[in-house]
Design an enzyme around this catalytic site. Sequence first.
Site, PDB file in Angstrom:
ATOM      1  N   ARG A 215       0.867  -1.186   0.000  1.00  0.00           N
ATOM      2  CA  ARG A 215       0.000   0.000   0.000  1.00  0.00           C
ATOM      3  C   ARG A 215       0.902   1.235   0.000  1.00  0.00           C
ATOM      4  O   ARG A 215       1.747   1.382   0.885  1.00  0.00           O
ATOM      5  CB  ARG A 215      -0.882  -0.031   1.254  1.00  0.00           C
ATOM      6  CG  ARG A 215      -1.628   1.241   1.499  1.00  0.00           C
ATOM      7  CD  ARG A 215      -2.539   1.158   2.728  1.00  0.00           C
ATOM      8  NE  ARG A 215      -3.168   2.459   2.874  1.00  0.00           N
ATOM      9  CZ  ARG A 215      -3.037   3.239   3.948  1.00  0.00           C
ATOM     10  NH1 ARG A 215      -2.356   2.843   4.996  1.00  0.00           N
ATOM     11  NH2 ARG A 215      -3.612   4.416   3.972  1.00  0.00           N
TER      12      ARG A 215
ATOM     13  N   HIS B 282      -2.625  11.019   1.250  1.00  0.00           N
ATOM     14  CA  HIS B 282      -2.001  10.753   2.551  1.00  0.00           C
ATOM     15  C   HIS B 282      -1.349  12.060   3.004  1.00  0.00           C
ATOM     16  O   HIS B 282      -0.128  12.164   3.098  1.00  0.00           O
ATOM     17  CB  HIS B 282      -1.008   9.601   2.435  1.00  0.00           C
ATOM     18  CG  HIS B 282      -0.603   8.988   3.756  1.00  0.00           C
ATOM     19  ND1 HIS B 282      -0.750   7.646   4.019  1.00  0.00           N
ATOM     20  CD2 HIS B 282      -0.045   9.514   4.866  1.00  0.00           C
ATOM     21  CE1 HIS B 282      -0.301   7.373   5.239  1.00  0.00           C
ATOM     22  NE2 HIS B 282       0.142   8.509   5.768  1.00  0.00           N
TER      23      HIS B 282
ATOM     24  N   GLU C 163      -6.594   8.397   6.970  1.00  0.00           N
ATOM     25  CA  GLU C 163      -6.728   9.049   8.275  1.00  0.00           C
ATOM     26  C   GLU C 163      -7.158  10.514   8.159  1.00  0.00           C
ATOM     27  O   GLU C 163      -6.414  11.431   8.528  1.00  0.00           O
ATOM     28  CB  GLU C 163      -5.419   8.939   9.060  1.00  0.00           C
ATOM     29  CG  GLU C 163      -4.982   7.505   9.291  1.00  0.00           C
ATOM     30  CD  GLU C 163      -3.713   7.367  10.137  1.00  0.00           C
ATOM     31  OE1 GLU C 163      -3.087   8.384  10.444  1.00  0.00           O
ATOM     32  OE2 GLU C 163      -3.368   6.234  10.481  1.00  0.00           O
TER      33      GLU C 163
ATOM     34  N   ASN D  63      -6.801   1.622  10.560  1.00  0.00           N
ATOM     35  CA  ASN D  63      -5.431   1.837  11.028  1.00  0.00           C
ATOM     36  C   ASN D  63      -5.473   1.860  12.551  1.00  0.00           C
ATOM     37  O   ASN D  63      -6.232   2.634  13.132  1.00  0.00           O
ATOM     38  CB  ASN D  63      -4.887   3.189  10.542  1.00  0.00           C
ATOM     39  CG  ASN D  63      -4.779   3.255   9.030  1.00  0.00           C
ATOM     40  OD1 ASN D  63      -5.079   2.287   8.326  1.00  0.00           O
ATOM     41  ND2 ASN D  63      -4.351   4.392   8.528  1.00  0.00           N
TER      42      ASN D  63
ATOM     43  N   TYR E 113      -3.146   1.694  16.295  1.00  0.00           N
ATOM     44  CA  TYR E 113      -1.871   1.671  17.022  1.00  0.00           C
ATOM     45  C   TYR E 113      -2.047   1.473  18.521  1.00  0.00           C
ATOM     46  O   TYR E 113      -1.330   0.700  19.136  1.00  0.00           O
ATOM     47  CB  TYR E 113      -1.093   2.972  16.753  1.00  0.00           C
ATOM     48  CG  TYR E 113      -0.605   3.052  15.323  1.00  0.00           C
ATOM     49  CD1 TYR E 113       0.628   2.521  14.959  1.00  0.00           C
ATOM     50  CD2 TYR E 113      -1.401   3.603  14.320  1.00  0.00           C
ATOM     51  CE1 TYR E 113       1.063   2.551  13.649  1.00  0.00           C
ATOM     52  CE2 TYR E 113      -0.980   3.638  13.004  1.00  0.00           C
ATOM     53  CZ  TYR E 113       0.254   3.110  12.668  1.00  0.00           C
ATOM     54  OH  TYR E 113       0.680   3.123  11.366  1.00  0.00           O
TER      55      TYR E 113
ATOM     56  N   GLU F 170      -3.030  -0.193   8.433  1.00  0.00           N
ATOM     57  CA  GLU F 170      -1.801   0.217   9.132  1.00  0.00           C
ATOM     58  C   GLU F 170      -1.821  -0.364  10.532  1.00  0.00           C
ATOM     59  O   GLU F 170      -2.839  -0.315  11.220  1.00  0.00           O
ATOM     60  CB  GLU F 170      -1.696   1.738   9.289  1.00  0.00           C
ATOM     61  CG  GLU F 170      -1.249   2.482   8.084  1.00  0.00           C
ATOM     62  CD  GLU F 170      -1.065   3.976   8.349  1.00  0.00           C
ATOM     63  OE1 GLU F 170      -0.738   4.359   9.494  1.00  0.00           O
ATOM     64  OE2 GLU F 170      -1.269   4.742   7.408  1.00  0.00           O
TER      65      GLU F 170
HETATM   66  O1  IFM Z   1       3.535   7.460   9.969  1.00  0.00           O
HETATM   67  C1  IFM Z   1       2.174   7.514  10.247  1.00  0.00           C
HETATM   68  C2  IFM Z   1       1.371   7.367   8.979  1.00  0.00           C
HETATM   69  O2  IFM Z   1       1.713   8.311   8.041  1.00  0.00           O
HETATM   70  C3  IFM Z   1      -0.102   7.503   9.279  1.00  0.00           C
HETATM   71  N1  IFM Z   1      -0.510   6.664  10.365  1.00  0.00           N
HETATM   72  C4  IFM Z   1       0.298   6.643  11.556  1.00  0.00           C
HETATM   73  C5  IFM Z   1       1.754   6.433  11.209  1.00  0.00           C
HETATM   74  C6  IFM Z   1       2.608   6.396  12.496  1.00  0.00           C
HETATM   75  O3  IFM Z   1       2.475   7.593  13.190  1.00  0.00           O
END
Ligand code: IFM
Length: 477
Positions: free
Chosen positions: A84, A128, A173, A302, A304, A379
């Site tokens: 991607r 992006h 995002e 995405n 984290y 992500e």
């Molecule tokens: O690096 C970023 C990415 O560009 C978008 N999502 C989170 C990642 C980590 O912060």
Amino acid sequence: MSESAQSAPPVTFPPAFLWGAATSAYQIEGAVREDGRTPSIWDTFSHTPGRTADGETGDIAVDHYHRYREDVALMADLGLNAYRFSISWSRVQPTGRGPAVQRGLDFYRRLVDELLAHGIRPAITLYHWDLPQELEDAGGWPERDTAYRFAEYARIVGEALGDRVEQWITLNEPWCSAFLGYGSGVHAPGRTDAAASLRAAHHLNLAHGLGASALRSVMPARNAVAVSLNSSVVRTVSQDPADLAAGQKIDDLANGVFHGPMLHGTYPETLLAATSSVTDWSYVRDRDLETIHQPLDALGLNYYTPTLVSAAEEQVSGPRPDGHGASAHSPWPGADDVAFHQTPGERTEMGWTIDPTGLHELIMRYTREAPGLPLYVTENGAAYDDKPDPDGRVHDPERIAYLHGHLSAVRRAITDGADVRGYFLWSLMDNFEWAYGYGKRFGAVYVDYTTLERTPKSSAHWYGRAARTGELPPLEG
Ligand code: IFM
């Protein structure tokens, strides 16, 4: 490694599962002045003193523009079957409007052909975060016209590459574009205007809707159109009604503001009420919600770390430990009565708590919110302070543990009925981590920023083995 992880039964994935890695244009390409490309808001922002760590920019980044063949070969050697990446809008349309620059499109055509020749499925993200600077000068995302410009750009790229790329993502995002870009100002263009951030959110939604129909009007019907949301897993410190109300507010501002119109054709009533002191939403025109509410072929998630909130004891404005960088301005419009807390547990180099249960929760939520819609984790990954050993190898057992935990959570969600079709590790290689510059390494491949030499870390080999076998290898001892 714990004994239970060693002796646990193997974690296996469906045969058609996509094992990918993700990147974005400004973070890796470099070559910012080549072949007709003009500045995006990130060029301007990163060249403005004080905006990024040590004044670092994406001017060279990891020079992927010139080394894309090497990078594709690396992915193929590891065994990945999907990649991607995003398109730099100002490489394709330098002023953000009008005819395309052929040399810009040719670069992406060469990249796609190289991927296909290596058996790697390309997935394109159109936006992006790197808006052409000329469009920001004309008002940026708070201006309605930017959404129409995006649709024009989407059509150009769809026409050029729709014959060979099947997976398309309109926006990455949009929360960050709207609220970090126009609210807290820690991202480009660095504006700090709460009302403008909500206008931006609406016009990003509109751009998604217009862009999705523009893509569909020029591409073969087999192609899939999706969006990648950094939907937050919002948790509250207690079940107290005031804390639950705080949780609802952040959930609306993080999630509902995008998935409301995109998936259900409406903004949540609770969002409109909570933001009424900031904006009257009068820029939402008749039929906008219909336009935004396009049928999607898939949804990208995405993830984290989760977000932990409570009601604030007193009004708070300014910096809060919400994991989105330091600013005197909040990225959460209308939420000065919400306090953010650090989720307990081990953290990555970003200070983000590691909690794979959040990924399972997120996937199950969207399985309920959007029944029948295929999901992709577009992500997921972690930054660590990786350094080569004296022998030149880079060992990153923490990242392997992170990936193992999160991929196991994906597998649990599949077992629980979720239709997750693939996983894209963030990121293929170390790169420009926005306002943090090059200090945060998210890559499975280590990049020496002096020589730009690439060295797969032990996590890249581990992940490649998972991709080749469809089964998670054991953790490193
Ligand atoms: O690096 C970023 C990415 O560009 C978008 N999502 C989170 C990642 C980590 O912060």
